[in-house]
Design a protein around this motif. Structure first.
Motif, mmCIF file in Angstrom:
data_model
loop_
_atom_site.group_PDB
_atom_site.id
_atom_site.type_symbol
_atom_site.label_atom_id
_atom_site.label_comp_id
_atom_site.label_asym_id
_atom_site.label_seq_id
_atom_site.Cartn_x
_atom_site.Cartn_y
_atom_site.Cartn_z
ATOM 1 N N LEU A 2 41.364 -16.742 -13.383
ATOM 2 C CA LEU A 2 40.620 -16.970 -12.149
ATOM 3 C C LEU A 2 41.083 -18.220 -11.428
ATOM 4 C CD1 LEU A 2 38.286 -16.027 -10.357
ATOM 5 C CD2 LEU A 2 36.761 -17.451 -11.725
ATOM 6 N N SER A 161 37.981 -16.103 -3.348
ATOM 7 C CA SER A 161 38.037 -15.890 -4.803
ATOM 8 C C SER A 161 39.243 -15.033 -5.193
ATOM 9 C CB SER A 161 36.739 -15.240 -5.294
ATOM 10 O OG SER A 161 36.592 -13.942 -4.750
ATOM 11 N N ARG A 165 42.793 -16.648 -7.535
ATOM 12 C CA ARG A 165 43.328 -16.068 -8.769
ATOM 13 C C ARG A 165 44.842 -15.854 -8.727
ATOM 14 N NH1 ARG A 165 44.126 -10.874 -6.930
ATOM 15 N NH2 ARG A 165 44.753 -9.914 -8.874
#
Length: 318
Positions: A2, A161, A165
């Protein structure tokens, strides 16, 4: 996985900055003055609207949301830009870079969505003047504003998000600030999910507000052509600042897309800088002027406040 972008690179380099020698102090002062003007003008109109109960109407609540967003977007750019102008090393930490990306992109999304809802509000006011206060109440306006901000922030949090990653294989971006597209171009990992969500997200962010804007103004034009002279005058007086703001912001976003996605090596560097910063500098400067001058209620309230302050000053000096 992540936090790949954070773990692979601790910082990114902004490659668009060039050494201008002592001129950097002039650019610093100019940028600082622009930021101060934006803060003063937008904050002043927010205070005027909030303090005057006669302005507690849906149209002016949407304006408050617009002015707050101008302050939010400007704060996401100007303090960072001021530090970079005065500095000789143009590095930015990866976490801060993604924070700035979130601020600038959520600002742009809120701006366009807010302008779309304002066009619908103008449609109701012009096409249904007798039913306006039942169709668009203060509570409905507040709910719409909350939905706009939450939707835009959550939508771009998902985009961010997905980008965090990614594994980045470079750390130089040719920009004056952190740009989502340019950072994603540095990725050497699979970006298919990012591209799919990006297309879906852009469709929602642009097409839905655009359909609402086109629908609203088609209805407004229909009423103007078939209505009385008074109706046309009302439409012109209330829609002119909104249309000017909408067109200015749309042009600014188009400039930014052109600058970041296409080869601009043949274009003068000064013009490239203007193109990249236009949407987040000119819009916050222009909106308070347009709405402050064109909307009679705001203009008259500002005059009343200034006259009252001058009266108090004169009385205190006697």
């Amino acid at each position: 996985m992540l936090n790949s972008a954070f773990s692979t690179l601790s910082y990114l380099i902004l490659g668009a900055f060039v050494d201008v020698g002592t001129l950097k102090y002039f650019y610093f002062m100019l940028t600082a003055m622009l930021y101060i003007v934006i803060i003063i003008t937008n904050t002043s109109l927010i205070v005027v609207i909030c303090m005057n109960r006669s302005l507690h109407e849906p149209m002016y609540l949407f304006l408050v949301s617009l002015f707050v967003n101008e302050l939010y977007g400007s704060t996401g750019l100007f303090p960072f830009l001021l530090v970079q102008i005065i500095s000789d090393i143009h590095n930015v930490s990866a976490p801060f870079c993604f924070l700035q990306i979130f601020c600038l992109y959520s600002y742009a999304n809120v701006e366009f969505s807010n302008l779309a809802v304002m066009s619908y509000d103008r449609y109701l006011a012009i096409c249904y003047p007798l039913q306006y206060h039942t169709r668009m109440t203060t509570n409905k306006a507040v709910i719409l504003i909350i939905v706009i901000w939450l939707y835009c922030c959550v939508r771009f949090l998902i985009t961010l998000s997905l980008n965090i990653r990614l594994t980045l294989c470079g750390n130089i971006i040719n920009s004056l600030y952190c740009d989502n597209y340019l950072v994603a171009k540095l990725a050497c990992s699979d970006v298919n999910m990012n591209n799919i969500y990006g297309l879906f997200s852009i469709s929602l962010s642009i097409l839905v507000p655009l359909v609402l804007i086109l629908f609203s103004y088609m209805k407004i034009l229909k009423v103007c052509f078939s209505g009385s002279k008074q109706t046309r005058q009302k439409a012109v007086s209330t829609c002119t600042p909104h249309l000017a703001s909408l067109l200015n912001f749309s042009f600014g976003c188009c400039f930014e897309i052109l600058q970041s996605r296409f080869d601009m090596t043949s274009v003068p560097s000064v013009l490239c800088i203007i193109l990249s910063l236009y949407f987040v500098i000119i819009q916050p400067l222009l909106n308070p002027v347009m709405y402050g001058l064109e909307m009679s209620k705001i203009r008259n309230t500002c005059k009343h406040v200034l006259r009252y302050k001058m009266f108090v000053c004169r009385r205190d000096t006697k």
